[in-house]
Scaffold this active site. Structure first.
Site, PDB file in Angstrom:
ATOM      1  N   HIS A 153       0.951  -1.623   0.180  1.00 62.67           N
ATOM      2  CA  HIS A 153       0.114  -0.211  -0.149  1.00 62.67           C
ATOM      3  C   HIS A 153       0.669   1.072   0.139  1.00 62.67           C
ATOM      4  O   HIS A 153       2.117   1.299   0.650  1.00 62.67           O
ATOM      5  CB  HIS A 153      -0.639  -0.044   0.955  1.00 62.67           C
ATOM      6  N   LYS A 157      -0.893   4.887   4.666  1.00 65.67           N
ATOM      7  CA  LYS A 157      -1.429   4.358   4.808  1.00 65.67           C
ATOM      8  C   LYS A 157      -1.170   4.368   6.418  1.00 65.67           C
ATOM      9  O   LYS A 157       0.065   4.114   6.867  1.00 65.67           O
ATOM     10  CB  LYS A 157      -1.743   2.614   4.624  1.00 65.67           C
TER      11      LYS A 157
HETATM   12  P1  NAD Z   1      -7.274   9.760   4.929  1.00 69.83           P
HETATM   13  O1  NAD Z   1      -6.390  10.156   5.490  1.00 69.83           O
HETATM   14  O2  NAD Z   1      -7.572  10.459   3.329  1.00 69.83           O
HETATM   15  O3  NAD Z   1      -8.956  10.517   4.119  1.00 69.83           O
HETATM   16  C1  NAD Z   1      -9.614   9.960   6.866  1.00 69.83           C
HETATM   17  C2  NAD Z   1      -9.830  11.594   6.359  1.00 69.83           C
HETATM   18  O4  NAD Z   1     -10.456  11.375   7.734  1.00 69.83           O
HETATM   19  C3  NAD Z   1      -9.415  12.528   6.771  1.00 69.83           C
HETATM   20  O5  NAD Z   1      -9.842  14.229   5.446  1.00 69.83           O
HETATM   21  C4  NAD Z   1      -9.825  13.242   8.439  1.00 69.83           C
HETATM   22  O6  NAD Z   1     -10.165  14.071   8.343  1.00 69.83           O
HETATM   23  C5  NAD Z   1     -10.878  12.680   8.012  1.00 69.83           C
HETATM   24  N1  NAD Z   1     -11.811  12.213   9.761  1.00 69.83           N
HETATM   25  C6  NAD Z   1     -10.570  12.256  10.611  1.00 69.83           C
HETATM   26  N2  NAD Z   1     -11.650  11.550  11.598  1.00 69.83           N
HETATM   27  C7  NAD Z   1     -12.457  12.244  11.456  1.00 69.83           C
HETATM   28  C8  NAD Z   1     -14.058  12.392  12.000  1.00 69.83           C
HETATM   29  N3  NAD Z   1     -13.812  12.247  13.538  1.00 69.83           N
HETATM   30  N4  NAD Z   1     -15.001  13.178  11.736  1.00 69.83           N
HETATM   31  C9  NAD Z   1     -15.276  13.124  10.375  1.00 69.83           C
HETATM   32  N5  NAD Z   1     -13.372  13.447   9.725  1.00 69.83           N
HETATM   33  C10 NAD Z   1     -11.979  12.862  10.083  1.00 69.83           C
HETATM   34  O7  NAD Z   1      -7.621   7.950   4.457  1.00 69.83           O
HETATM   35  P2  NAD Z   1      -8.258   7.211   3.238  1.00 69.83           P
HETATM   36  O8  NAD Z   1      -7.369   6.656   2.479  1.00 69.83           O
HETATM   37  O9  NAD Z   1      -9.568   7.922   3.059  1.00 69.83           O
HETATM   38  O10 NAD Z   1      -8.393   6.252   4.440  1.00 69.83           O
HETATM   39  C11 NAD Z   1     -10.224   6.314   4.994  1.00 69.83           C
HETATM   40  C12 NAD Z   1     -10.169   4.936   5.900  1.00 69.83           C
HETATM   41  O11 NAD Z   1     -10.535   3.839   4.239  1.00 69.83           O
HETATM   42  C13 NAD Z   1      -8.655   4.112   6.413  1.00 69.83           C
HETATM   43  O12 NAD Z   1      -8.949   3.177   7.307  1.00 69.83           O
HETATM   44  C14 NAD Z   1      -8.991   3.197   4.997  1.00 69.83           C
HETATM   45  O13 NAD Z   1      -7.543   1.811   4.897  1.00 69.83           O
HETATM   46  C15 NAD Z   1      -9.915   2.280   4.136  1.00 69.83           C
HETATM   47  N6  NAD Z   1      -9.302   2.215   2.999  1.00 69.83           N
HETATM   48  C16 NAD Z   1     -11.144   1.646   2.796  1.00 69.83           C
HETATM   49  C17 NAD Z   1     -11.293   0.833   1.757  1.00 69.83           C
HETATM   50  C18 NAD Z   1     -12.182   0.309   1.389  1.00 69.83           C
HETATM   51  O14 NAD Z   1     -12.528  -0.331   0.481  1.00 69.83           O
HETATM   52  N7  NAD Z   1     -12.784  -0.441   2.975  1.00 69.83           N
HETATM   53  C19 NAD Z   1     -10.131   1.547   0.430  1.00 69.83           C
HETATM   54  C20 NAD Z   1      -9.657   2.438   1.002  1.00 69.83           C
HETATM   55  C21 NAD Z   1      -9.493   2.498   2.075  1.00 69.83           C
END
Ligand code: NAD
Length: 265
Positions: A153, A157
């Site tokens: 990844h 991450k």
């Molecule tokens: P990222 O860090 O780019 O985005 C996360 C966002 O959440 C940030 O903008 C942050 O400010 C916000 N955030 C954090 N706490 C918050 C709160 N209390 N209220 C509102 N917003 C809040 O991360 P990302 O790459 O977008 O990934 C996010 C999550 O999704 C990770 O856990 C990742 O592993 C997961 N993910 C899952 C899949 C899937 O298919 N299920 C795919 C990709 C990523």
């Protein structure tokens, strides 16, 4: 009628991809974009960003959009807060955040009794089809094949191994009648001795902008099978999340739904 969406973590990698895709579809519309206050200037859209800590603002959105569905890709504790809020207000929620503890997953299952709740550590069609066919592959290969998993990844991450890696490893462990917690080996270094028969090694690579690669190795006498899934872009996960939201709106509360439920129709 277009399904209103409340996008939590709207400025994040997944949140912004979901918002971008949703704006090009007719079956969904954006009700609110929510993130932490210090993220407001990062929003690339001509849309205001609601601070998750603004409880009056959040309450107004829930009142204005009683049929809205949350889509949450944030962080484990933040996603639990979203699920609790959804259960209290009766809104549906799709959660894609990874790295949840067993207790957090149990709490989601409890909250799913009160409202429509969906959780999947990987929203891609390919991974979820793999989860269906891997048990058959594992059982047919039998005891002579050792299994290890390697995942790659991007460098930002936060959790390791990925939620998808854990789910894939859990899937093949269950097919053998094992518990992943008993057989997982996350670290090999030094004089490790021979590998145990009941063992699944999980290795993690982090770097660059890799969206996500998972390879499961089945290593037997004189041959090896490698099953690889490569995510080319986040749009694949975002499309899955939007598909899940539209599907979830037609379901009843009671179960913690997953992508496999969506694919089975
Ligand atoms: P990222 O860090 O780019 O985005 C996360 C966002 O959440 C940030 O903008 C942050 O400010 C916000 N955030 C954090 N706490 C918050 C709160 N209390 N209220 C509102 N917003 C809040 O991360 P990302 O790459 O977008 O990934 C996010 C999550 O999704 C990770 O856990 C990742 O592993 C997961 N993910 C899952 C899949 C899937 O298919 N299920 C795919 C990709 C990523």
């Amino acid at each position: 009628m277009a399904l209103p969406l409340i996008v939590m973590g709207a400025t994040g990698r997944m949140g912004s991809t979901i918002t971008h895709l949703a704006s090009g579809r007719e079956d969904v519309k954006i009700a609110a974009l929510v993130d932490r206050e210090n993220k407001a200037k990062e929003l690339p859209y001509a849309c205001s960003l609601l601070d998750v800590a603004d409880s009056a603002g959040m309450a107004q959105v829930l009142k204005d959009f009683p049929d809205a569905t949350f889509i949450d890709f944030t962080a484990p504790e933040a996603s639990l807060a979203t699920a609790r809020l959804a259960a209290k207000s009766g809104h549906a929620a799709v959660i894609g955040t990874t790295g949840l503890t067993e207790n957090q997953k149990k709490e989601l299952a409890e909250l799913a009794k009160q409202t429509k709740l969906f959780y999947s550590a990987n929203m891609s069609v390919g991974i979820n089809v793999l989860l269906e066919i891997l048990p058959l592959l594992t059982q047919m290969l039998g005891d002579g094949y050792d299994m290890d998993l390697v995942e790659l990844h991007h460098k930002h991450k936060k959790d390791a191994p990925s939620g998808t890696a854990l789910r894939l490893a859990e899937c093949v462990a269950e097919a053998k009648g094992w518990h992943l917690a008993d057989v997982a080996n996350y670290h090999r270094e030094g004089i490790t001795g021979e590998r145990k028969q009941e063992e699944i090694g999980l290795q993690t690579v982090r770097g660059g902008d890799i969206v996500g690669v998972h390879t499961l190795y089945f290593m037997g006498p004189g041959e090896r099978i490698e099953v690889t899934h490569q995510a080319h872009s986040r749009e694949n996960f975002a499309e899955g999340a939007l598909k899940a939201a539209v599907w979830l709106a037609r379901q009843k509360p009671g179960n913690l739904y997953s992508m496999q439920d969506v694919l089975k129709g």
